[in-house]
Design a protein around this motif. Sequence first.
Motif, short mmCIF file in Angstrom:
data_model
loop_
_atom_site.label_atom_id
_atom_site.label_comp_id
_atom_site.label_asym_id
_atom_site.label_seq_id
_atom_site.Cartn_x
_atom_site.Cartn_y
_atom_site.Cartn_z
N PRO A 143 14.07 1.62 -4.95
CA PRO A 143 14.60 0.25 -4.94
C PRO A 143 15.62 0.04 -3.81
O PRO A 143 15.62 -1.03 -3.18
N ASP A 144 16.47 1.02 -3.54
CA ASP A 144 17.44 0.89 -2.45
C ASP A 144 16.75 0.76 -1.09
O ASP A 144 17.18 -0.01 -0.23
N GLN A 145 15.68 1.53 -0.88
CA GLN A 145 14.95 1.43 0.38
C GLN A 145 14.29 0.05 0.53
O GLN A 145 14.27 -0.51 1.63
N ASP B 247 0.83 -1.20 0.00
CA ASP B 247 0.00 0.00 0.00
C ASP B 247 0.87 1.26 0.00
O ASP B 247 0.57 2.23 -0.70
N VAL B 248 1.96 1.22 0.76
CA VAL B 248 2.92 2.33 0.76
C VAL B 248 3.52 2.47 -0.64
O VAL B 248 3.60 3.58 -1.19
N ASN B 249 3.91 1.35 -1.24
CA ASN B 249 4.50 1.36 -2.58
C ASN B 249 3.52 1.90 -3.62
O ASN B 249 3.93 2.50 -4.62
N ALA B 250 2.24 1.71 -3.38
CA ALA B 250 1.21 2.22 -4.30
C ALA B 250 0.97 3.72 -4.12
O ALA B 250 0.21 4.32 -4.87
N GLY B 251 1.63 4.32 -3.11
CA GLY B 251 1.52 5.75 -2.92
C GLY B 251 0.38 6.19 -2.03
O GLY B 251 0.02 7.37 -2.00
N HIS B 252 -0.21 5.28 -1.26
CA HIS B 252 -1.36 5.62 -0.42
C HIS B 252 -1.00 6.12 0.97
O HIS B 252 -1.85 6.64 1.67
#
Length: 193
Positions: free
Chosen positions: A155-157, A141-146
């Motif tokens: 990618p490093d994170q 969900d974080v990766n989706a920008g929500h």
Amino acid sequence: TRRRSSGSSSGATANQVAQAALTDVERYWTVEYPKLSGGQAFRPLAGGAHPYTRINLPPPCGGERPQYQPNAFYCPDGDYMAWDSQTLIPQLYDSYGALLVGVVIAHEYGHAIQTRLGMTSAPSVVLEQQADCFAGSWMSDVNAGHAKSFAKPTPDQLDDTVAGLLELRDQPGTAAVAEQAHGNAFDRIRALQ
């Protein structure tokens, strides 16, 4: 690349990240919980969150006396979450970044979700990996920008977060049936994914 602890970040900053993660994980479960619970509304932690140190210990959990451990945990008896704001969370933040701190908070919140759904009778390793899965769903969900408090990870994170989770695995040779077993590195990464 993996971050090295330089002493430049303070425990206060790491604790702020943990608090922000807690708020964001609750935002996530407000939306997702009804999908798992047959439409029941999500309830935040009744007992709140308790960052603790060697001097300011967490509240008692069940019949256990409070003690200092470099750990994070969910207490079903008090419906609260606690984390070591003196050592564990600052070290994870310094070494692997904010996203791993968020994953640790999301994992512990996963245990609160299990309790709310009545899914607590499985062996420890199953419950721990399900909590990793719940943390992975929050991370997606974080990766989706929500997320409100976390930017879409680089990618490093993501690599740093996976590297940190590898460090938080069971020691080689730990039996899957052992009390408090979380799984080996591959188990934990698979569950997170």
